[in-house]
Design an enzyme around this catalytic site. Sequence first.
Site, mmCIF file in Angstrom:
data_model
loop_
_atom_site.group_PDB
_atom_site.id
_atom_site.type_symbol
_atom_site.label_atom_id
_atom_site.label_comp_id
_atom_site.label_asym_id
_atom_site.label_seq_id
_atom_site.Cartn_x
_atom_site.Cartn_y
_atom_site.Cartn_z
ATOM 1 C CG HIS A 117 -13.022 -8.271 -63.135
ATOM 2 N ND1 HIS A 117 -12.836 -8.651 -61.830
ATOM 3 C CD2 HIS A 117 -14.218 -8.797 -63.510
ATOM 4 C CE1 HIS A 117 -13.876 -9.369 -61.421
ATOM 5 N NE2 HIS A 117 -14.730 -9.479 -62.422
ATOM 6 C CG HIS A 157 -18.756 -7.301 -64.019
ATOM 7 N ND1 HIS A 157 -19.596 -7.547 -62.958
ATOM 8 C CD2 HIS A 157 -17.716 -8.174 -63.892
ATOM 9 C CE1 HIS A 157 -19.075 -8.512 -62.211
ATOM 10 N NE2 HIS A 157 -17.935 -8.923 -62.758
ATOM 11 C CD GLU A 158 -16.039 -9.639 -67.170
ATOM 12 O OE1 GLU A 158 -14.907 -9.877 -66.707
ATOM 13 O OE2 GLU A 158 -17.080 -10.118 -66.680
ATOM 14 C CB CYS A 189 -18.281 -11.409 -59.862
ATOM 15 S SG CYS A 189 -16.556 -11.423 -60.374
ATOM 16 C CG LEU A 190 -17.729 -16.537 -63.517
ATOM 17 C CD1 LEU A 190 -16.988 -16.885 -64.802
ATOM 18 C CD2 LEU A 190 -18.742 -17.620 -63.167
ATOM 19 C CD GLN A 231 -13.309 -12.618 -63.363
ATOM 20 O OE1 GLN A 231 -13.594 -12.254 -64.494
ATOM 21 N NE2 GLN A 231 -14.210 -13.090 -62.520
ATOM 22 N N GLY A 280 -18.884 -13.275 -68.852
ATOM 23 C CA GLY A 280 -17.660 -12.501 -69.056
ATOM 24 C C GLY A 280 -16.567 -13.034 -68.155
HETATM 25 NI NI NI Z 1 -16.567 -10.455 -62.429
#
Ligand code: NI
Length: 172
Positions: A139, A135-136, A93-94, A51, A46
Amino acid sequence: MAILPIRIYPDPVLRVKCRRVETFDDALRKLAANMVDTMHAAPGVGLAAPQVGIDLRLTVVDISVGEDPAALRVLVNPEIVRREGAETDTEGCLSLPGITDKVDRPLSIALRAQDLTGEPFELEAEGYLARAICHEVDHLDGILFTDHLRGLRKERARRQLKRLAAEQEVAV
Ligand code: NI
């Protein structure tokens, strides 16, 4: 198509409450396509617009990581309208490289969102897909998965985030 630089903690854009998407144009579609490429290249399941430095309520999710084209979800202005049950599982998480921990999430969710043409739709999801979407969507409100941790896990995450922030200062 392009792979975009992923913003890493403590980049302030990760803490912004993102704006609703009001314009469904080619620029939005290009951003979404680039986010999909970036997510697949990372690889990740995701990616949310903040991000990649954009404060818009847009996120892409693909728990197949590019293996199954039907698994791709592009969510514009997503809103979780129902949460049921609870499940604890590991997340990363990226934007928080090297940090993973167990996070409580609903077992199933119902979601309202728009597609890239502005058409509204509803989606039900459970298990890992529900987790990835939660999760997304977090963000888009400046919430990171580490914000959900409690007790010793929270303390450990705080130390890891501090270290990550120090590394980023050195990198700049
Ligand atoms: Ni994340």
